[in-house]
Design a protein around this motif. Structure first.
Motif, PDB file in Angstrom:
ATOM      1  N   LEU A 195       5.694  10.603   0.428  1.00 58.43           N
ATOM      2  CA  LEU A 195       4.666   9.598   0.152  1.00 58.43           C
ATOM      3  C   LEU A 195       3.608  10.073  -0.839  1.00 58.43           C
ATOM      4  CD1 LEU A 195       4.160   8.290   3.803  1.00 58.43           C
ATOM      5  CD2 LEU A 195       5.569   7.299   2.012  1.00 58.43           C
TER       6      LEU A 195
ATOM      7  N   ARG B 212       2.390   7.827  -3.693  1.00 57.62           N
ATOM      8  CA  ARG B 212       2.217   6.398  -3.417  1.00 57.62           C
ATOM      9  C   ARG B 212       0.752   6.116  -3.111  1.00 57.62           C
ATOM     10  NH1 ARG B 212       6.750   3.432  -1.384  1.00 57.62           N
ATOM     11  NH2 ARG B 212       8.601   4.260  -2.413  1.00 57.62           N
TER      12      ARG B 212
ATOM     13  N   ASN C  89       0.783  -1.238   0.000  1.00 59.25           N
ATOM     14  CA  ASN C  89       0.000   0.000   0.000  1.00 59.25           C
ATOM     15  C   ASN C  89       0.813   1.284   0.000  1.00 59.25           C
ATOM     16  OD1 ASN C  89      -2.486  -1.348  -0.007  1.00 59.25           O
ATOM     17  ND2 ASN C  89      -2.260  -1.735   2.177  1.00 59.25           N
ATOM     18  N   GLY C  90       2.013   1.207  -0.513  1.00 56.91           N
ATOM     19  CA  GLY C  90       2.754   2.445  -0.715  1.00 56.91           C
ATOM     20  C   GLY C  90       3.624   2.897   0.440  1.00 56.91           C
ATOM     21  N   GLY C  91       3.540   2.216   1.581  1.00 58.16           N
ATOM     22  CA  GLY C  91       4.362   2.630   2.717  1.00 58.16           C
ATOM     23  C   GLY C  91       5.843   2.396   2.471  1.00 58.16           C
ATOM     24  N   MET C  92       6.673   2.994   3.329  1.00 59.30           N
ATOM     25  CA  MET C  92       8.108   2.946   3.079  1.00 59.30           C
ATOM     26  C   MET C  92       8.826   2.685   4.376  1.00 59.30           C
ATOM     27  SD  MET C  92       9.421   6.071   0.889  1.00 59.30           S
ATOM     28  CE  MET C  92      11.147   6.096   0.721  1.00 59.30           C
TER      29      MET C  92
ATOM     30  N   ALA D  57      -1.096   3.476  -4.027  1.00 62.87           N
ATOM     31  CA  ALA D  57      -1.510   2.071  -3.985  1.00 62.87           C
ATOM     32  C   ALA D  57      -2.768   1.894  -4.832  1.00 62.87           C
ATOM     33  CB  ALA D  57      -1.713   1.603  -2.552  1.00 62.87           C
TER      34      ALA D  57
ATOM     35  N   THR E 289      -6.101   3.365   3.449  1.00 62.49           N
ATOM     36  CA  THR E 289      -6.106   2.999   2.034  1.00 62.49           C
ATOM     37  C   THR E 289      -4.710   2.995   1.417  1.00 62.49           C
ATOM     38  OG1 THR E 289      -8.240   4.081   1.939  1.00 62.49           O
ATOM     39  CG2 THR E 289      -7.244   3.430  -0.152  1.00 62.49           C
TER      40      THR E 289
ATOM     41  N   ALA F 278      -0.470   4.946   1.454  1.00 64.19           N
ATOM     42  CA  ALA F 278       0.497   5.776   2.175  1.00 64.19           C
ATOM     43  C   ALA F 278       0.208   7.247   1.933  1.00 64.19           C
ATOM     44  CB  ALA F 278       1.909   5.430   1.715  1.00 64.19           C
TER      45      ALA F 278
END
Ligand code: HEM
Ligand SMILES: [Cu+2]
Lengths: 649, 198
Positions: free
Chosen positions: B44, B47, A264-267, B49, B126, B128
């Motif tokens: 972020l 990002r 989900n895009g986290g880092m 997703a 949902t 980042a």
């Protein structure tokens, strides 16, 4: 609400039952003791509600000493577990918890509060002030620190301790890989005490910049005060980063946000960066005041003024700036480019230059000095070579390419203990011995003090030097056991023996406090060391108003100038003195914050909201309070001064 | 308490001017705090997703009203301090009240925006991007909420005690805080909303 007792319980392990029983016994003992001796009122009036910077300082130091033993027991358990191959003392999970809490407690709840304690006691006196700028806020700072520390400490017996290392790297610290509440404790306990530290930062910056005695220009300030000023500027800019990092961690763990997740895009590297943007300056927050302490002690016991005052200040300023731009040396091996590693490598090595300047200044101060080898001086002298070893190995680690070899081995563990123990622990012990007579009116016994010193210094090297070799042999950090074939056994055993010796040294140190309280003769004039700076110009123990007359400063080392160049310090007549009154609200605020943190750790929302409202109510109560303090009338001041003798009248 | 009449009331005692200076230092920490949050957001921001992006989510209308409310309230709190310096208690209270009401209006719109986002399936969980958006806006919103409560407490004190060194000092510090929130909002408006809408 479904109430599930299971999640509070920590199972297994005789160690944990042992800890539970000892916590219970100590608490019962304290409660019974206070009741039997009718001390509840005394405790509340004299300590829990105090706004006196000296008492707050003493409470910080007591709490820090307590935490030194808690962190020390953790250290002993780790060393015992690795003393020989295939030990079965701790299992992997407990080993993880123990090294995590050890690192956290030592840095955040031992070294930093010890230093804040010393600066509370000393700085207002050194600048000739009657108090800090905001005495009540100071009490708030202390109680937030204290209850934050308590929150972390109960984690061992209620719900489980954090176990992802003191740097809590993601994804390891996420719910997925650390499913216990341990890292919830991490985020909340550190958050609460961190807010307290930030308030200390604001308070001392204002105190030092605005409350100095007339005539004390910035370049006449004692070196310890300088180091504290710079440290607090670092605090004000570094701690908000920690606040944010911990808040994001809390959101990820409690509310399912996606900052540091892998999906989900986290880092995950975002955490590493935020943590070390705070974490590296934090190391200087504990080390710069140490430099200040050593400067005072070395000058006093060499009977000379500090060599290179201006360059001492300048080097501290440069170190503080550099400390903010070196953070990525903590993760050279985590896949950043050559350019990035190169930049951080060079900026890290640059720190060695101003640090070297300081070392040479201390050596030049010693040169041709009339040196007296008192206990605080011995620690200061021992600091120089040991810290240099730590520094040199630090430069070795700073080389990004070489770091691929010893990254995360025992070599690193040896390095940072060689920096932190002389740089923070020896310093606070030296400062403790040095300023003890100021606060309590008598010295610690020198013979017992030196005994402890030799135990500590020798054992320290026995405990940590083998780790350099072990690291080069390939023993990795945070490894809870190993097989006999590795050949790590003998050196680990030696190291364990050193750790035991250190423990003995610390016990002797505490015994010295007990012995000296009973048998040491009381000091006569408040200046037992023939010292140079203003804190020695008032009586010991220090009257609540610090100085009956505000000193007038005309040079550096003003007290020395008064004694030897006949420069008068106290010229005004005694008048009435304004004092702030005690308040219980900061203590209550700490308690409410403790409950807020506790309920959040266990995701108990309704009680947490109640506690949150409680926080707002206490804050409102503080805002509505109109207490202008009180005056000590002039004749009462004169009477006190006569009784204490010497000094200003 | 020594009152120095040559200075404005809020600075008139030693303690008062220390407090104002201390608050500036504290604002330094607040700048570091918001700078960190902005950095997190910028790291972020792309990002998404599976979730929506900023341009799919944001609407300029409500954001403009929010901006108008906060900017105007920063002006009215200035007027409140001005009235306070002239010892006009009623005017001080009126401007103070208007400021806080506009703050409340701001919060109302922000909350309804959040509700809309969540209805459109854009939650904290949902992506980042959305996590950092909610936390950045939420931190600012929480500051405004706290400011509302704090300001109300000061208004009650002004009503009870009138304009004296203590209440003047508190009101002035509050005005610094409120202006600061306004500045942070301008950054949010430009770098979160306008940039996100592009
Ligand atoms: C007094 C004697 C001490 C001993 C015997 C000791 C021992 C140890 C050992 C064995 C480890 C490594 C655990 C592992 O990697 O498996 C460790 C880690 C650490 N120690 Fe100490 N230590 C002592 C004092 C201190 C002090 C005074 C500080 C700080 C001021 C400190 C800070 C740390 C930190 C930050 C870590 C890293 C924890 C982590 O990996 O998360 N230690 N210590
Ligand atoms: Cu570092």
């Amino acid at each position: 609400m479904n109430f599930d007792l299971e999640k509070f319980k920590v199972h297994g392990e005789p160690l944990i039952y042992g800890a539970m029983i000892s916590i219970a016994l100590v608490s019962i003992g304290i409660v019974v003791g206070l009741t039997v001796f009718k001390k509840w009122g005394w405790l509340w009036r004299e300590w829990l509600t105090t706004v006196d910077h000296k008492r707050i300082g003493v409470m910080y130091i007591l709490a820090a000493l307590l935490m030194l033993f808690r962190g020390g027991i953790d250290a002993l358990m780790m060393r015992l577990q690795t003393a020989a191959p295939e030990m079965k003392f701790l299992d992997a999970q407990h080993y993880n918890e123990v090294f995590t809490t050890h690192g956290l407690i030592m840095i955040l709840f031992m070294a930093m509060p010890f230093i804040i304690g010393l600066m509370n006691v000393v700085v207002p006196l050194q600048i000739g002030a009657r108090d800090v700028a905001f005495p009540r806020l100071n009490a708030v700072s202390f109680w937030l620190f204290f209850f934050g520390a308590m929150l972390l400490n109960i984690s061992f017996v209620v719900g489980g301790s954090p176990d992802a290392g003191w740097s809590a790297y993601f994804p390891l610290a996420s719910n997925q890989f650390s499913p216990t509440v341990g890292n919830n404790y991490y985020s909340l306990a550190l958050q609460i005490s961190g807010i307290g530290t930030l308030m200390t930062g604001v308070n001392f910056i204002v105190t030092i910049l605005k409350m100095r005695a007339p005539g004390m220009k910035l370049m006449r300030m004692p070196m310890f005060t300088w180091s504290v000023l710079i440290t607090n500027v670092i605090i004000v800019f570094a701690f908000p980063v920690l606040t944010v990092a911990l808040a994001l961690m809390m959101f990820d763990r409690l509310f399912g946000s996606q900052f540091f997740t892998m999906a989900n895009g986290g880092m995950d590297m975002l955490w590493a960066n935020l943590f070390w943007v705070w974490g590296h300056p934090e190391v200087y927050i504990v080390i710069l005041p140490a430099f200040g302490i050593y400067s005072e002690i070395i000058a006093t016991f060499s009977k000379k003024n500090l060599y290179g005052y201006t360059s001492m200040v300048a080097s501290m300023l440069i170190i503080s700036l550099l400390s903010f731009i070196v953070w990525a040396h903590h993760f050279y091996t985590m896949g950043q480019g050559v350019m990035v590693n190169g930049f951080f490598s060079i900026s890290t090595m640059a720190i060695a230059v101003p640090t070297g300047v300081k070392i040479f200044n201390w050596l030049f101060t010693l040169r041709k000095g009339r040196i007296s080898f008192t206990t605080p001086m011995l620690y200061s002298l021992a600091f120089i070579p040991i810290f240099t070893i730590g520094g040199v190995t630090g430069v070795m680690l700073a080389m990004a390419s070489a770091d691929y070899q010893y990254h995360n081995t025992m070599f690193l563990v040896a390095h940072f203990h060689y920096v932190l123990i002389p740089g923070a622990v020896f310093a606070v012990i030296a400062g403790f011995h040095y300023w003890f007579p100021k606060v309590f009116g008598f010295r610690l016994n020198e013979r017992i003090g030196k005994h402890a010193f030799w135990w500590i210094i020798i054992s320290f090297n026995v405990a940590f030097f083998p780790l350099f070799i072990l690291g080069l042999m390939g023993m990795t950090r945070r490894m809870y056991t190993y097989s006999a074939e590795t050949g790590f056994g003998p050196l680990n055993m030696i190291s364990f023996a050193g750790a035991l010796g250190l423990a003995i040294g610390f016990v002797i140190l505490v015994y010295n406090i007990y012995w000296s309280t009973r048998y040491m003769p009381r000091d006569e004039n408040g200046d037992p060391w023939d010292a140079r700076t203003l804190e020695w110009a008032t009586h010991s123990p220090i009257p609540e108003y610090n100085f009956a007359v505000v000193p007038k400063v005309k040079s550096r080392d003003a007290f020395w100038a008064m004694k030897h160049d006949k420069q008068p310090l106290f010229e005004e007549p005694i008048t009435k003195i304004h004092m702030p009154s005690n308040t219980g609200k900061p203590f209550v605020l700490g308690v409410v914050f403790f409950f807020l943190g506790f309920f959040l750790v266990f995701s108990m929302w309704i009680p947490a909201i109640v506690a949150g409202v409680g926080v707002l109510i206490v804050l409102a109560a503080m805002s509505f309070e109109r207490d202008h303090g009180f005056y000590i009338p002039a004749d009462k001041v004169i009477k006190t001064e006569k009784k204490l003798g010497g000094g200003t009248v | 308490m020594k009152v120095d009449t040559s200075k404005p009331l809020e600075y008139s005692t030693h303690e008062n001017s220390n407090r104002i200076f201390g608050f500036w230092v504290f604002l330094g920490a607040e700048i570091a705090l918001f700078a960190t949050l902005f950095t997190v957001f910028f790291v972020l921001v792309n990002r998404f997703a599976e979730g929506p992006s900023g341009s799919e989510l944001f609407e300029i209308g409500p954001v403009l009203i929010e901006t108008f409310l906060l900017l105007t309230s920063s002006f009215t709190i200035g007027l409140a301090v001005h009235a306070m310096r002239h010892q006009y208690k009623r005017a001080t209270l009126v401007f103070f009240g208007i400021t806080l009401l506009m703050g409340l209006g701001f919060l109302g719109i922000e909350i309804s925006e959040f509700v809309t986002y969540v209805h459109e399936g854009a939650t904290l969980q949902t992506s980042a991007f959305l996590s950092s958006l909610f936390v950045l806006l939420g931190t600012h919103g929480a500051h405004v909420t706290f400011g509302f409560l704090w300001g109300s407490a000061i208004m009650i004190q002004l009503m009870r005690e009138g304009i004296n060194p203590a209440t003047a000092n508190k009101s002035f510090i509050f005005s610094l805080y409120w202006h600061f929130l306004d500045v942070v909002w301008i950054f949010i408006f430009s770098f979160v909303y306008l940039k996100g809408l592009m």
